[in-house]
Every structure is written in C-alpha cells, then in structure tokens.
Write a protein that holds these residues in place. Structure first.
Motif, PDB file in Angstrom:
ATOM      1  N   UNK A 120       0.853  -1.189   0.000  1.00 34.23           N
ATOM      2  CA  UNK A 120       0.000   0.000   0.000  1.00 34.23           C
ATOM      3  C   UNK A 120       0.889   1.239   0.000  1.00 34.23           C
ATOM      4  N   UNK A 121       0.298   2.403  -0.211  1.00 38.32           N
ATOM      5  CA  UNK A 121       1.135   3.604  -0.238  1.00 38.32           C
ATOM      6  C   UNK A 121       1.255   4.200   1.166  1.00 38.32           C
ATOM      7  N   UNK A 122       2.291   5.013   1.309  1.00 38.49           N
ATOM      8  CA  UNK A 122       2.584   5.588   2.624  1.00 38.49           C
ATOM      9  C   UNK A 122       2.366   7.088   2.565  1.00 38.49           C
ATOM     10  N   UNK A 123       1.773   7.623   3.602  1.00 36.57           N
ATOM     11  CA  UNK A 123       1.683   9.077   3.688  1.00 36.57           C
ATOM     12  C   UNK A 123       2.594   9.544   4.809  1.00 36.57           C
ATOM     13  N   UNK A 124       3.715  10.157   4.452  1.00 35.85           N
ATOM     14  CA  UNK A 124       4.632  10.560   5.513  1.00 35.85           C
ATOM     15  C   UNK A 124       4.049  11.642   6.409  1.00 35.85           C
ATOM     16  N   UNK A 125       3.010  12.335   5.930  1.00 31.62           N
ATOM     17  CA  UNK A 125       2.495  13.443   6.716  1.00 31.62           C
ATOM     18  C   UNK A 125       3.555  14.508   6.828  1.00 31.62           C
ATOM     19  N   UNK A 126       3.486  15.278   7.889  1.00 34.22           N
ATOM     20  CA  UNK A 126       4.489  16.323   8.077  1.00 34.22           C
ATOM     21  C   UNK A 126       5.843  15.658   8.266  1.00 34.22           C
ATOM     22  N   UNK A 127       6.818  16.116   7.510  1.00 33.56           N
ATOM     23  CA  UNK A 127       8.170  15.601   7.702  1.00 33.56           C
ATOM     24  C   UNK A 127       8.689  15.974   9.075  1.00 33.56           C
ATOM     25  N   UNK A 128       9.486  15.069   9.608  1.00 37.82           N
ATOM     26  CA  UNK A 128      10.113  15.368  10.895  1.00 37.82           C
ATOM     27  C   UNK A 128      11.207  16.416  10.714  1.00 37.82           C
ATOM     28  N   UNK A 129      11.572  16.988  11.847  1.00 40.58           N
ATOM     29  CA  UNK A 129      12.813  17.756  11.835  1.00 40.58           C
ATOM     30  C   UNK A 129      13.933  16.781  11.521  1.00 40.58           C
ATOM     31  N   UNK A 130      14.996  17.296  10.997  1.00 40.50           N
ATOM     32  CA  UNK A 130      16.088  16.403  10.613  1.00 40.50           C
ATOM     33  C   UNK A 130      16.600  15.631  11.837  1.00 40.50           C
ATOM     34  N   UNK A 131      16.518  14.317  11.754  1.00 41.56           N
ATOM     35  CA  UNK A 131      17.016  13.492  12.859  1.00 41.56           C
ATOM     36  C   UNK A 131      17.946  12.452  12.278  1.00 41.56           C
TER      37      UNK A 131
END
Lengths: 368, 368
Positions: free
Chosen positions: A349-360
């Motif tokens: 299935x497809x993925x929705x990352x939503x809001x990207x995280x701060x760079x970690x």
C-alpha cells in the motif's frame, strides 16, 4: 568537547618550540606510546610503540599498506558484504577482488581453490556491515590459512572500543606469531568524526618501509593535535569518555532492540550486537532493502540497504541501523516510522509521511 | 604561537557540534574561501573557493595528482637540480623522469625531442634548490609548451610567501587560460612545520575526481585545525605574521649576503635571493660539496650539498643555505665556520673544529 578544549588550551599555551618542529613520519612519540599501551590493554594487541604509526584513519592505513604490498593484478580477499571504501581503494591499486562470505562466526576462510592471495582485508571485532564478532576458532583458522598461503591480513578494528556484551576476544594481531597481521583503528569514531587521527600497527620488519611511504605521501600527522590527544589519553579523559559513552550507547542499543522487537515483529528482525555503533535488521523476503531505505528517508530515518555492501545478490536483504548518534526518544520514533514504512511495503500500500520530521539523521555508519 | 593558542582556545571552547561532524573531502569551506582570497591577492592565482582543496601539504597534493594522472611508464619532467621528494614520489608511481635544466630564468622548457610528457613538476616562484624566480617570459613559454604538448603542469609554490626584492610575478596558474595548471602550497613553512596543512588548487573540471581520490586515501584534513587556521587568517593574524617574519628574514638574508661577501670571497659565492627561506652558495671547482657539507656539520653548521638534488653531474657544485631559522649572530658564526672549513678544503689542510658548538642546526630546507 569542553574537556578537549580545556586540554587543548593548556597544551597550546605551553607548547615548546620542539613540538612545532617535530616531523617524524610515524608521529609524536608520547602518543604512539599511549596508543600502544591502550591497544595492549583494550584489544590484546601485542606491540611496542615503535610499531605504532599515527595516521589520519583506517583509510590511510589501508592506503599505505596497499602502496607497499600490492602490484596491479594481485589478488585480495575482502568480506562480502563488506566495507566498500576498502574495496574501492584496493581496486584503485589494480587488485583483483575475491569475496569472503560472512557467517555467524565472521568472515569465512577462503577455500583452497582461491590461490595467490596477497592480502585479506577483515573486520573481526565487529564485521562491517553485519556486526558479527569473529569467533576465536575462526581467528585461529584465518591465521593458519595466512601461514599456509603466505598472505598478509589487514585487520580493521574501526569501532570495537564500545563492547556491550560477550567477552572481548584478542585481536588477530595479538594471536598472530608470524608478523603477518597489520592492525588499524581510528579515534575519529570514538571521539569525533572531524578529528582524523587513527593508528596503524605494523610488524617490526615493515616499520622502515611504511615510514618511507608515509613520508612520501602525507609526511606525518599534525603534531599539536597528536599532543592534545596524547594528554587526553594520559590524563584519563579518554577512558572516562569511553566508559560514559559505552553506557549511553548500551542504553540506545537496548532501546532499539527492545522496542524493535515490540513493534517490528515480522517486519524487521534486528540482530543483537556485542560491540560497535551499528547493527542490522533483516527484512522479509518480499521487501527490497533499497526501496525500504528510500522510503524511510522520506521520514528522515537514515538506514543503509545492505545490498550496497555486496558484490553478489544477498540471500536475504536487510538494513544497517546506526544507533549511537540517536537518543532514545528519537530511536523510538524511528522504529515507529520504520513500522509504518515496512507495513506499507509488505502490504504493497502507499505511505503518507504526513508532516516531515525535523532532521534526525543518524550518523553515517562508516567514515573511518 | 601565543596568538595561535589564543585563537585555538576560543575556537575550541565555542566549537559547534556541526564542526565535529564536518567531513567534506576538500575541507572546511570558510578556510577554502580564505585561502582562495589570499592566493588571489598574494600570488595572482585565479580560482573560486570550490577549486581549493585543503591537504596536508605539497607532498600530498602531488600524490593526489599522481594518483589521477599517472600511469606506470608515463613521462614526467622535473627540474634538475630539483626537489628529490617529488621525484621519488613520481618514480613510486612508475613515472619515467626527464630532467629540465635550470638557468637564470628558471626551469628550461623541454626540447621538442622530449615527447609524450604527461606532467611537468616546477617551482617557479623560488626554484628548489637554486632559488631562481622564473621570469615572465619563461612562464609564458612553459604554458605555451604545455598547450602544444597537452601536458599538465604541477606548480609547487612551497615558500614564496616571503618576498624581499623584485616584483611579484603572477603564478603560472594565474597566467594559464586552459585549466592545465595544478597549483599547490603549504602553511607548514610559513607557520610551523608540524602543522601539516596546505592547499591544492585544481581546474574546475577536475574537482570531482580529486575529491573522490582524496576521500579514498585520507578522507579530509582535520577540521578543528582548519577552523583555527581560518580564524587566524580571517582575523588578520596570518598577514601580520607574514609581515613581521618577512622583516626578520630580510634582515637575516642580508646578514648572510653581506657578511658572506666579506668573509667568503673566492670560497663561496652566495646568490642573492628574491623570495623564500634559503639560497645557494657556489663553491670553487676544486671543492666537493658533499665533502664541504660533511666538514661543516662538524661545526654544527647544516648546509646541503646541491649535488644530492641532481641526477646528473653538476657543472659547478654548491651548498644550499637555509637562513630563516638562524638569528644574525648565529649566521655570522656560521659564515666564520664555513670560512674555516672552505679555506682548509681549498688549501687541502686539515681542520680543527675545536670545541663543538651548541646545537645551532638550521632548519631542514625542505619539508613541505
């Protein structure tokens, strides 16, 4: 860092002129002595300080060895999967590369049909990238093979300073009695990556040749840095740093393993690890590691597909997971992101990352 | 040194984590910018900071160039007499060496019969070891030769930071319009020998290849040292140091020349020098330079016989004289000792060194 800065400030204030003129190819003698002592205690390396050369890191150590020992067309055995930076360098010297497979005891000794091997490059303390520690039986078998075939062994001990479980096994170098092992390690991984100080331990009869080659290429390591590192070691800060970070990393690896087991069952089978700064997780047969790593990157989770470390098709694909530079809350979030990514990939299935995280971003697993 | 220590202490106290993780093969960007600015002003080098690589010194710079450009059997032209450290390195890469003689305008352009030259290694700013500055006409002729023969030029500008007389002549690199010059220099000679930081300026189209090779060999220069040097330059300490030392060295060279003319007439004909840290003195035809240097060493006067820098028999032998690390009273004593040594050698009488001096060794003339 604040301790490093303090040691450095003191050392530089009082630096005698002699230190500014010091240009010995193998480096600053008191540091060579401190390194010899440390390796003897911590790794079972047997050497005098005269055999220790201070270099920029394992990469330069291997480069110096290759300059001396390799002629174009020479056969070199490397672990597969293994450290690509070594293979590329060896290929640049015209070496013909033969892979050594890796099992639960470490690199597998080459078969008798693999002949005329000049050099074998291995990472026994913590195999790169699989994380296996080479068994004592395998170490002895490898040394015996080297004796029979007259091959040299380059032992890359890039990150075993941190040991979490299991008994330390003496370095190949310490088990060897014939002067056929060249041992190398780095301070850049245990202190900080931009440092660029490492060491090379060479058999006594090679000291002069390696010194000549070092002198022709980079001459010697910067001396003030060496003097600062030496003070840092002699005054006990280095061992204190190791002890403190070992606790920090031990907690991190157990968070990764425990929480991974809880959330990633059937998705990613994370290997326990005895030492080092990274481990691996095995994927279900249906999931491509390159694809998984790319999708994880969408969540700013940096994992490395194991297939890039191999010259052949892997029986099972997996991900290299660096845990040392990521704190427990971030590790848990990373596990959750991986769960999301891998669930979608296994279900197609497809993925929705939503809001990207701060760079970690996790630290690159290898830059020694 | 006290200023260096102060700059270092401040930089290390406030070092952001980013600095500890910085691992770009060409080095720390602000230093690359500062070096590009400096070279533009001081040497007429034309480059953007992207073309500047921070390396350990000229030796590594030449090593990187050789890795990329030389195949075993390739022809390389070097100055004769010339810098042995370069020739040895090039020979280690299997280069066939052809000497370029050196006259009062610098290295002589190879004759048409010398074909298939891949690389020419030259020291135009201050020929090593003779000290000649290459004339503008010769520079243009050399570039024209490179264009016609499709050879690359490696320009080693190892010590011309200090100029005492004559007008500065733009670097070959700055006169070149075809991207056929690789320019290299070092901070170890103008600051302190144990520093091990230098630079390489490469044509834009070679940046990626050199970066790949640097990354495979020593990865990158140590970053904290680079950041300290950068502050040292940006805050003006570097230029102040150069100005101050130029005065100190200018006095020393004039003491050597004046007192040498007074005491060594007929024994040693010392050449005036426009730039750098050493000059040469020519011996009478009857005196062997190796013998003269050996006898001088008995008085703790360190001079280098020119014949060790040459692959052929020199028409006239001479001594390389480093003046920068020796103060005026010591220089005068050295001239007197040389007078004693050379008088005895020309008369074929024996020398009584008497009580040995305290160690007053001059700095080795070349360790870039």
């Amino acid at each position: 860092m604040s301790m490093w800065a303090r040691v450095a400030a003191r050392r530089l204030r009082g630096a005698p002129t002699k230190l500014l003129w010091e240009t010995s190819p193998f480096g600053y003698q008191p540091l060579r002595e401190a390194v010899a002592d440390h390796l003897q205690l911590a790794r079972g390396v047997r050497c005098s300080w005269e055999q220790v050369a201070i270099v920029t890191g394992v990469q330069e150590a291997l480069d110096l060895a290759a300059r001396i020992f390799l002629q174009p067309g020479d056969r070199v055995c490397v672990e597969d999967p293994g450290y690509v930076g070594a293979t590329r360098l060896l290929e640049a010297y015209g070496a013909r590369i033969t892979g050594m497979s890796v099992d639960s005891e470490g690199a597998v000794v080459p078969r008798g049909s693999v002949r005329d091997v000049r050099l074998a490059y291995v990472t026994p303390a913590h195999q790169f990238p699989l994380g296996v520690t080479m068994s004592i039986a395998r170490r002895l078998a490898l040394l015996d093979w080297a004796r029979r075939t007259d091959a040299l062994i380059f032992e890359d001990d890039y990150d075993s300073e941190y040991r979490y479980s299991g008994r330390p096994i003496p370095a190949l170098q310490g088990l060897d009695t014939r002067g056929s092992v060249i041992f190398a390690g780095t301070f850049s991984k245990v202190l900080f990556p931009s440092l660029r100080l490492g060491y090379l331990v060479v058999p006594s009869d090679l000291v002069e040749r390696i010194a000549a080659v070092k002198s022709l290429s980079t001459r010697h390591a910067p001396v003030l840095e060496q003097a600062i590192l030496c003070d840092f070691m002699v005054e006990g800060h280095f061992m204190r740093h190791l002890r403190r970070m070992r606790e920090v990393y031990a907690e991190r690896v157990s968070v990764l393993l425990d929480y991974g087991r809880e959330r990633l069952g059937g998705l990613l089978d994370i290997s326990p690890v005895e030492a080092g700064l990274q481990t691996v997780g095995w994927l279900p047969g249906t999931v491509s590691d390159v694809r998984a790593a790319r999708e994880a990157a969408q969540f700013d989770v940096e994992v490395v597909p194991l297939s890039i470390y191999s010259r052949k098709r892997l029986e099972r694909e997996g991900l290299q997971l660096g845990f040392a530079a990521v704190d427990p809350p971030e590790l848990r979030r990373g596990v959750e992101d991986l769960e999301r990514v891998l669930t979608a990939l296994t279900r197609n299935t497809s993925i929705t990352p939503g809001a990207r995280r701060n760079s970690t971003k996790s630290r690159r697993p290898r830059d020694a």
